[in-house]
Design a protein around this motif. Structure first.
Motif, PDB file in Angstrom:
ATOM      1  N   VAL A  93     -57.611  10.358  -9.861  1.00  0.00           N
ATOM      2  CA  VAL A  93     -59.052  10.613  -9.787  1.00  0.00           C
ATOM      3  C   VAL A  93     -59.397  11.685 -10.807  1.00  0.00           C
ATOM      4  N   ILE A  94     -60.323  11.392 -11.704  1.00  0.00           N
ATOM      5  CA  ILE A  94     -60.774  12.360 -12.709  1.00  0.00           C
ATOM      6  C   ILE A  94     -62.084  12.972 -12.232  1.00  0.00           C
ATOM      7  N   GLY A  95     -62.048  14.266 -11.908  1.00  0.00           N
ATOM      8  CA  GLY A  95     -63.246  14.960 -11.452  1.00  0.00           C
ATOM      9  C   GLY A  95     -63.060  15.551 -10.082  1.00  0.00           C
ATOM     10  N   SER A  96     -63.239  16.881  -9.977  1.00  0.00           N
ATOM     11  CA  SER A  96     -62.977  17.567  -8.701  1.00  0.00           C
ATOM     12  C   SER A  96     -64.254  18.093  -8.065  1.00  0.00           C
ATOM     13  N   GLY A  97     -65.349  17.335  -8.213  1.00  0.00           N
ATOM     14  CA  GLY A  97     -66.575  17.667  -7.501  1.00  0.00           C
ATOM     15  C   GLY A  97     -66.551  17.098  -6.093  1.00  0.00           C
ATOM     16  N   LEU A  98     -67.717  17.031  -5.467  1.00  0.00           N
ATOM     17  CA  LEU A  98     -67.799  16.557  -4.084  1.00  0.00           C
ATOM     18  C   LEU A  98     -67.184  15.173  -3.917  1.00  0.00           C
ATOM     19  N   ALA A  99     -67.556  14.231  -4.800  1.00  0.00           N
ATOM     20  CA  ALA A  99     -67.083  12.858  -4.651  1.00  0.00           C
ATOM     21  C   ALA A  99     -65.582  12.761  -4.883  1.00  0.00           C
ATOM     22  N   GLY A 100     -65.082  13.396  -5.953  1.00  0.00           N
ATOM     23  CA  GLY A 100     -63.665  13.311  -6.261  1.00  0.00           C
ATOM     24  C   GLY A 100     -62.795  13.929  -5.187  1.00  0.00           C
ATOM     25  N   VAL A 101     -63.184  15.099  -4.690  1.00  0.00           N
ATOM     26  CA  VAL A 101     -62.411  15.766  -3.640  1.00  0.00           C
ATOM     27  C   VAL A 101     -62.450  14.957  -2.353  1.00  0.00           C
ATOM     28  N   ARG A 102     -63.631  14.464  -1.994  1.00  0.00           N
ATOM     29  CA  ARG A 102     -63.731  13.662  -0.771  1.00  0.00           C
ATOM     30  C   ARG A 102     -62.826  12.430  -0.853  1.00  0.00           C
ATOM     31  N   LEU A 103     -62.852  11.739  -1.985  1.00  0.00           N
ATOM     32  CA  LEU A 103     -62.023  10.548  -2.143  1.00  0.00           C
ATOM     33  C   LEU A 103     -60.544  10.899  -2.063  1.00  0.00           C
ATOM     34  N   ALA A 104     -60.125  11.941  -2.791  1.00  0.00           N
ATOM     35  CA  ALA A 104     -58.708  12.309  -2.802  1.00  0.00           C
ATOM     36  C   ALA A 104     -58.215  12.710  -1.415  1.00  0.00           C
ATOM     37  N   ARG A 105     -59.032  13.460  -0.696  1.00  0.00           N
ATOM     38  CA  ARG A 105     -58.620  13.875   0.646  1.00  0.00           C
ATOM     39  C   ARG A 105     -58.562  12.682   1.597  1.00  0.00           C
ATOM     40  N   ARG A 106     -59.529  11.798   1.518  1.00  0.00           N
ATOM     41  CA  ARG A 106     -59.510  10.612   2.384  1.00  0.00           C
ATOM     42  C   ARG A 106     -58.275   9.758   2.095  1.00  0.00           C
ATOM     43  N   LEU A 107     -57.967   9.547   0.820  1.00  0.00           N
ATOM     44  CA  LEU A 107     -56.787   8.765   0.474  1.00  0.00           C
ATOM     45  C   LEU A 107     -55.513   9.440   0.958  1.00  0.00           C
ATOM     46  N   GLY A 108     -55.446  10.767   0.806  1.00  0.00           N
ATOM     47  CA  GLY A 108     -54.282  11.492   1.289  1.00  0.00           C
ATOM     48  C   GLY A 108     -54.097  11.332   2.787  1.00  0.00           C
ATOM     49  N   GLU A 109     -55.206  11.401   3.535  1.00  0.00           N
ATOM     50  CA  GLU A 109     -55.146  11.223   4.988  1.00  0.00           C
ATOM     51  C   GLU A 109     -54.677   9.826   5.366  1.00  0.00           C
ATOM     52  N   LEU A 110     -54.983   8.850   4.499  1.00  0.00           N
ATOM     53  CA  LEU A 110     -54.615   7.455   4.780  1.00  0.00           C
ATOM     54  C   LEU A 110     -53.242   7.102   4.219  1.00  0.00           C
TER      55      LEU A 110
END
Length: 405
Positions: free
Chosen positions: A9-26
């Motif tokens: 994921v390129i970009g550590s704003g709201l959308a990028g962080v939310r996506l990365a954390r959700r994927l990590g949880e899954l």
């Protein structure tokens, strides 16, 4: 995709962080690349940092496990790699662009120095560095000119006033936040800012930024009038950040074009957040960015039925003043068309204003100022798009009862 595919994921704003954390949880392997030196943060709260209400640590976002600080300079779609400015090359199975947006810098004379840098005292207001730089220069009594009277300009003007600056807000159109509010609500926002000591000028076009010794000294208006300025804040909107996508040959119009699977013209590259154009719409708001991140996380984690079909977004703004906060919410169409029904309630004593627009027995929009207890129920009625009862009783109940449901 398969569960062992690597998502970058390129970009550590709201959308990028939310996506990365959700994927990590899954349980999906994910690498997040962010170019800012600061830990990921909630950009929505930058005005609170500028006002001195929050420290940068308070607005930090929980970072995912694998966060790389680097600036991505290119995407090799054939090799499925991204190149970084420090020479690092990172391989991906699926790539997600969450590159956000850039501030719009108006074409004003004197705005840039020879190396395309802003003069001393002139600030964009998009990143935490922008915010900290501005906060480091504002002093009680400093003369600050905010150019742009949208959501961000109003927030910045309030924050600077809270720091004791003498603030002038210059808005080119006829009223504040004209894209989101009706005239009555815009007038209430202007009255609130004026009460904080902000001098508001509408129908006011800025022509020139005048500098001396590399620092701003004044702002010249189109009518020739000059405003003395120690600080100038540029809040003229944002534009999707699409350079990487365009250079990689992806379909880019106003934003990076995606389908309901948030997939770009390359099936192995997705995009979410402010950089995205979905079904012809560029949102540039937090709520759609988070919804896109959640939908894509589910899809990449194996939910083949996950889709993003658009967001009916609600704008909410709280301006904290010395006496009491000024709360505002707007959704859908706040201006009526011929044939629409309008229900409007104003309470001058309490300083509240409520208006909804009904078309063909359906709630199509509304704006509320003050006492927002009912906004959630109204927004749900709007999102559901169900016909309203013909007697209008439930709608009047929602408008007149705080916290109604």
């Amino acid at each position: 995709m398969t569960s062992n595919e690597r998502v970058v994921v390129i970009g550590s704003g709201l959308a990028g962080v939310r996506l990365a954390r959700r994927l990590g949880e899954l349980g999906t392997p994910v690498t997040l690349i962010g170019e800012e030196e600061h830990p990921p943060y909630n950009r929505v709260l930058l005005a609170e940092v500028l006002a001195g209400r929050y420290s940068p640590e308070v607005i930090a976002l929980p970072a995912p496990a694998e966060l790389i600080r680097a600036r991505v300079t290119g995407i090799d779609r054939a090799a499925r790699t991204v190149a970084c400015a420090d020479g690092t090359v990172i391989a991906y199975d699926r790539l997600v662009l969450a590159t956000g947006s850039n501030p719009v810098l108006p074409p004003l004379r004197g705005l840039f120095t020879g190396d395309r840098e802003l003069p001393g005292g002139v600030h964009a207001f998009r990143t935490l560095d922008d915010c900290l730089g501005l906060a480091g220069e504002v002093r009680p009594g400093a003369r600050a000119v905010v150019i742009g009277g949208g959501l961000l300009g109003v927030s910045a003007a309030r924050a600077l006033a809270a720091r004791g600056a003498q603030v002038v807000l210059a808005q080119q159109s006829g009223r504040l936040m004209e894209r989101r509010l009706d005239p009555a609500a815009s007038s209430l926002v202007e009255r609130y800012l004026t009460g904080l000591g902000v001098e508001v000028h509408t129908e006011c076009r800025v022509r020139d930024v005048r500098c001396a010794g590399g620092a701003v000294r004044s702002v010249e208006l189109a009518d020739g009038y000059a405003l003395d300025a120690d600080l100038v804040v540029l809040t003229c909107g944002v534009r999707p950040r699409t350079g990487l996508a365009r250079d990689a040959g992806l379909d880019v119009r106003e934003g990076v074009v995606v389908d309901d699977e948030l997939r770009t013209s390359d099936p192995y590259v997705h995009a979410v957040g402010d950089c995205v154009q979905h079904a012809g719409t560029v949102y540039g708001l937090a709520a759609p960015a988070l919804e896109q991140a959640d939908a894509l996380a589910a899809l990449l984690a194996g939910d083949a039925g996950a889709r993003y079909t658009g967001t009916r977004s609600l704008t909410r703004l709280t301006l904290s003043g010395p006496d009491s906060p000024f709360d505002l919410a707007a959704f859908g169409e706040t201006e009526a068309l011929p044939g629409d029904d309008v229900v409007q309630l104003t309470d001058a004593t309490r300083g509240t204003y409520r208006k909804v627009v009904v078309r063909d027995d359906r709630l199509v929009g509304g704006v509320l100022v003050g006492a927002l207890g009912t906004v959630g129920a109204l927004a749900r009625a709007w999102e559901g798009a169900e016909p309203l009862p013909s007697d209008g009783g439930p709608l009047l109940h929602l408008l007149t009862t705080d916290g109604g449901s």
